[in-house]
Scaffold this motif. Structure first.
Motif, PDB file in Angstrom:
ATOM      1  N   ASP A  71       4.220  10.624   2.347  1.00  0.00           N
ATOM      2  CA  ASP A  71       3.122  10.061   1.568  1.00  0.00           C
ATOM      3  C   ASP A  71       3.035   8.544   1.711  1.00  0.00           C
ATOM      4  OD1 ASP A  71       2.167  12.468   0.698  1.00  0.00           O
ATOM      5  OD2 ASP A  71       2.616  12.151  -1.426  1.00  0.00           O
ATOM      6  N   ARG A  72       4.173   7.872   1.835  1.00  0.00           N
ATOM      7  CA  ARG A  72       4.123   6.419   2.036  1.00  0.00           C
ATOM      8  C   ARG A  72       3.418   6.093   3.349  1.00  0.00           C
ATOM      9  NH1 ARG A  72       6.980   2.855  -1.334  1.00  0.00           N
ATOM     10  NH2 ARG A  72       6.510   1.276   0.238  1.00  0.00           N
ATOM     11  N   LEU A  73       3.706   6.841   4.393  1.00  0.00           N
ATOM     12  CA  LEU A  73       3.043   6.621   5.683  1.00  0.00           C
ATOM     13  C   LEU A  73       1.544   6.882   5.575  1.00  0.00           C
ATOM     14  CD1 LEU A  73       5.700   8.321   7.969  1.00  0.00           C
ATOM     15  CD2 LEU A  73       5.110   5.890   7.993  1.00  0.00           C
ATOM     16  N   LEU A  74       1.174   7.974   4.914  1.00  0.00           N
ATOM     17  CA  LEU A  74      -0.245   8.310   4.772  1.00  0.00           C
ATOM     18  C   LEU A  74      -0.973   7.306   3.873  1.00  0.00           C
ATOM     19  CD1 LEU A  74      -0.063  12.197   4.458  1.00  0.00           C
ATOM     20  CD2 LEU A  74      -1.020  10.883   6.365  1.00  0.00           C
ATOM     21  N   THR A  75      -0.264   6.741   2.888  1.00  0.00           N
ATOM     22  CA  THR A  75      -0.869   5.719   2.033  1.00  0.00           C
ATOM     23  C   THR A  75      -1.364   4.542   2.861  1.00  0.00           C
ATOM     24  OG1 THR A  75       0.501   6.317   0.130  1.00  0.00           O
ATOM     25  CG2 THR A  75      -0.407   4.098   0.146  1.00  0.00           C
ATOM     26  N   GLN A  76      -0.502   4.047   3.727  1.00  0.00           N
ATOM     27  CA  GLN A  76      -0.888   2.905   4.565  1.00  0.00           C
ATOM     28  C   GLN A  76      -1.992   3.298   5.544  1.00  0.00           C
ATOM     29  OE1 GLN A  76       0.287  -0.068   3.682  1.00  0.00           O
ATOM     30  NE2 GLN A  76       1.408   1.078   2.106  1.00  0.00           N
ATOM     31  N   TRP A  77      -1.973   4.541   6.014  1.00  0.00           N
ATOM     32  CA  TRP A  77      -3.023   5.029   6.915  1.00  0.00           C
ATOM     33  C   TRP A  77      -4.376   5.006   6.205  1.00  0.00           C
ATOM     34  CZ3 TRP A  77      -6.209   9.439   6.818  1.00  0.00           C
ATOM     35  CH2 TRP A  77      -6.856   9.752   8.020  1.00  0.00           C
ATOM     36  N   TRP A  78      -4.416   5.452   4.941  1.00  0.00           N
ATOM     37  CA  TRP A  78      -5.658   5.438   4.182  1.00  0.00           C
ATOM     38  C   TRP A  78      -6.139   4.007   3.929  1.00  0.00           C
ATOM     39  CZ3 TRP A  78      -8.959   9.128   3.932  1.00  0.00           C
ATOM     40  CH2 TRP A  78      -8.565  10.463   3.889  1.00  0.00           C
ATOM     41  N   PHE A  79      -5.204   3.108   3.618  1.00  0.00           N
ATOM     42  CA  PHE A  79      -5.594   1.721   3.366  1.00  0.00           C
ATOM     43  C   PHE A  79      -6.200   1.089   4.621  1.00  0.00           C
ATOM     44  CE2 PHE A  79      -2.116   1.208  -0.122  1.00  0.00           C
ATOM     45  CZ  PHE A  79      -2.908   1.934  -1.001  1.00  0.00           C
ATOM     46  N   ALA A  80      -5.639   1.397   5.793  1.00  0.00           N
ATOM     47  CA  ALA A  80      -6.183   0.860   7.041  1.00  0.00           C
ATOM     48  C   ALA A  80      -7.543   1.477   7.361  1.00  0.00           C
ATOM     49  CB  ALA A  80      -5.199   1.115   8.186  1.00  0.00           C
ATOM     50  N   ARG A  81      -7.700   2.761   7.030  1.00  0.00           N
ATOM     51  CA  ARG A  81      -8.949   3.474   7.335  1.00  0.00           C
ATOM     52  C   ARG A  81     -10.063   3.080   6.373  1.00  0.00           C
ATOM     53  NH1 ARG A  81     -10.186   7.866  10.439  1.00  0.00           N
ATOM     54  NH2 ARG A  81     -11.820   9.286   9.714  1.00  0.00           N
ATOM     55  N   HIS A  82      -9.704   2.810   5.109  1.00  0.00           N
ATOM     56  CA  HIS A  82     -10.689   2.444   4.086  1.00  0.00           C
ATOM     57  C   HIS A  82     -10.209   1.198   3.346  1.00  0.00           C
ATOM     58  CE1 HIS A  82     -13.304   5.999   4.362  1.00  0.00           C
ATOM     59  NE2 HIS A  82     -12.202   6.671   4.620  1.00  0.00           N
ATOM     60  N   PRO A  83     -10.394   0.019   3.916  1.00  0.00           N
ATOM     61  CA  PRO A  83      -9.913  -1.218   3.262  1.00  0.00           C
ATOM     62  C   PRO A  83     -10.501  -1.429   1.874  1.00  0.00           C
ATOM     63  CG  PRO A  83     -10.590  -1.629   5.542  1.00  0.00           C
ATOM     64  CD  PRO A  83     -11.027  -0.242   5.216  1.00  0.00           C
ATOM     65  N   GLU A  84     -11.645  -0.797   1.592  1.00  0.00           N
ATOM     66  CA  GLU A  84     -12.269  -0.985   0.289  1.00  0.00           C
ATOM     67  C   GLU A  84     -11.411  -0.419  -0.841  1.00  0.00           C
ATOM     68  OE1 GLU A  84     -13.965   3.004   1.792  1.00  0.00           O
ATOM     69  OE2 GLU A  84     -13.321   1.074   2.623  1.00  0.00           O
ATOM     70  N   ILE A  85     -10.464   0.457  -0.513  1.00  0.00           N
ATOM     71  CA  ILE A  85      -9.601   1.034  -1.558  1.00  0.00           C
ATOM     72  C   ILE A  85      -8.836  -0.067  -2.276  1.00  0.00           C
ATOM     73  CG2 ILE A  85      -7.585   2.501  -1.986  1.00  0.00           C
ATOM     74  CD1 ILE A  85      -8.543   4.284   0.320  1.00  0.00           C
TER      75      ILE A  85
END
Length: 404
Positions: A71-85
């Motif tokens: 989940d930590r890896l996927l968290t950073q993946w989501w932040f890179a994919r959607h910076p608006e988060i």
């Protein structure tokens, strides 16, 4: 049996192996702030030296570590994919602060019934990070698997120890605390309530929790984005961990409004020890109830000491005290007082609150029964050590005869 048949590999509770497995499973490399490796190192050392896990406990621990690291890896993946988060504001959260078993869950779920607030659901504290296909879920093309996973985990937990349903009734979509967001940094009391890891607990008590709370705030942003709700809605937060880490919480959430819950420490200590006992015996065959009793008496005393010290720096208009007994006797009147503190009209939330009361009665099939004596404690000793807290906050004594 799985090991004997060659179907289950022996667990490897080693940091390098666990991190490599998470990278291999996701194809990702970035775990975010490396601070989390410090509590992870201490926790693994404590598990090896103190926890005495049984085979099921070792397997469950390995799965839990893998889940968090993935989940930590996927968290950073989501932040890179959607910076608006990461640009989503988290303003003026309402934070319920109280010892374990002091009525925080009831208060949290009553407030969560008000749609003017944001709250986490149980499946989100278990799996706070959406899977990569979540964008298809948003479009209605796929089902979010996280509630299904949460339901399976709860069924396994209840099979392992049916008492867990009586102690903390829940379901995948029930409002739930954010303890899982602190576990994302391998931080907090959840580990101490499921494994015998005293050296890890002492280490956490000596460290600054601010990095864990910063990551928790970012995860709240991610969850709010995944819920597709307005970022203007204040979050309702609660976990007993905040008793120990109020300075860190107020550093990360400087505009938080605080609701402090209080309950007779005789009930708090006994119920907390019972909760920890009923979880720990699932994972270890060497659990001493007296050791658990001593630890949760000590932990409760420390929580109260730190809470009282931190309150000295909080403006009076930003906090309110709520007694467990008052909520028991008149939940509606107590909530009206809370809503005056929050400067909100309670009437739009009443129907949702009444629905919660009915739902909670259906969830809680059996009363949670325990006694201090089964954990080597007495009411006299608990009140000798925590009597000043009772007097300072006018905490009513409870009649424990019936439940004991």
């Amino acid at each position: 049996m799985g090991r004997r048949l060659g179907l289950v590999d022996p667990p490897r509770l080693e940091k390098a192996h666990l991190m490599a497995e998470a990278r291999a499973a996701t194809g990702l490399e970035n775990f975010g702030d490396p601070w989390f490796e410090r509590p992870l190192d201490v926790l693994l050392q404590s598990i090896h030296a103190e926890a005495r896990l049984n085979p099921a406990g070792k397997l469950a621990a390995e799965k839990q570590f893998h889940h968090v690291l993935r989940d930590r890896l996927l968290t950073q993946w989501w932040f890179a994919r959607h910076p608006e988060i990461l640009a989503r504001p988290v303003k003026r959260p309402v934070v319920i602060v109280g010892p374990m078993r002091s009525g925080t869950t009831r208060l949290h779920r009553l407030l969560a019934a008000d749609h003017r607030f944001s709250h986490m659901r149980s499946f989100e504290t278990i799996s706070p990070v959406p899977r990569p296909e979540f964008e298809e879920v948003v479009k209605g093309e796929k089902q979010d698997f996280r509630p299904v996973l949460a339901s399976r985990i709860m069924k396994v937990a209840r099979l392992a120890n049916p008492r867990t349903l009586s102690i903390h009734p829940t379901g995948p979509f029930e409002p739930e605390e954010e303890l899982g967001l602190l576990v994302a940094s391998f931080w907090g009391m959840k580990h101490e309530a499921q494994w015998h890891v005293p050296s890890y607990g002492r280490w956490c008590e000596s460290e600054d929790a601010t990095p864990a709370y910063r990551h928790m705030k970012d995860l709240l942003r991610l969850i709010g984005w995944s819920q597709q709700v307005s970022s203007i809605r204040p979050w309702i937060l609660k976990t007993p961990q905040h008793m120990l880490d109020l300075p860190a919480l107020l550093t990360v959430f400087p505009d938080a409004r605080l609701i402090f819950t209080h309950r007779d420490p005789e009930a708090v200590v006994g119920s907390a020890a019972s909760l920890a006992w009923n979880q720990t015996i699932i994972y270890s065959d060497h659990v001493d109830p007296k050791t658990i009793g001593e630890e949760w008496l000590r932990k409760t005393r420390l929580e109260i000491e730190r809470m009282r010290a931190a309150r000295a720096a909080i403006p009076a208009e930003r906090m309110i005290d709520v007694q467990y007994e008052a909520m028991d006797a008149d939940w509606r009147g107590t909530m009206e007082r809370v809503y005056r503190f929050l400067d909100l009209d309670m009437e739009p939330a009443v129907t949702g609150m009444e629905d919660f009361i009915q739902r909670s009665n259906a969830l809680k099939r059996r009363p949670h029964r325990y006694s201090l004596e089964q954990f080597g404690l007495t009411p006299e000793r608990v009140h000798e050590e925590l009597g000043d807290y009772v007097r300072s906050f006018d905490v009513p004594r409870e009649n424990r005869t019936a439940s004991a």
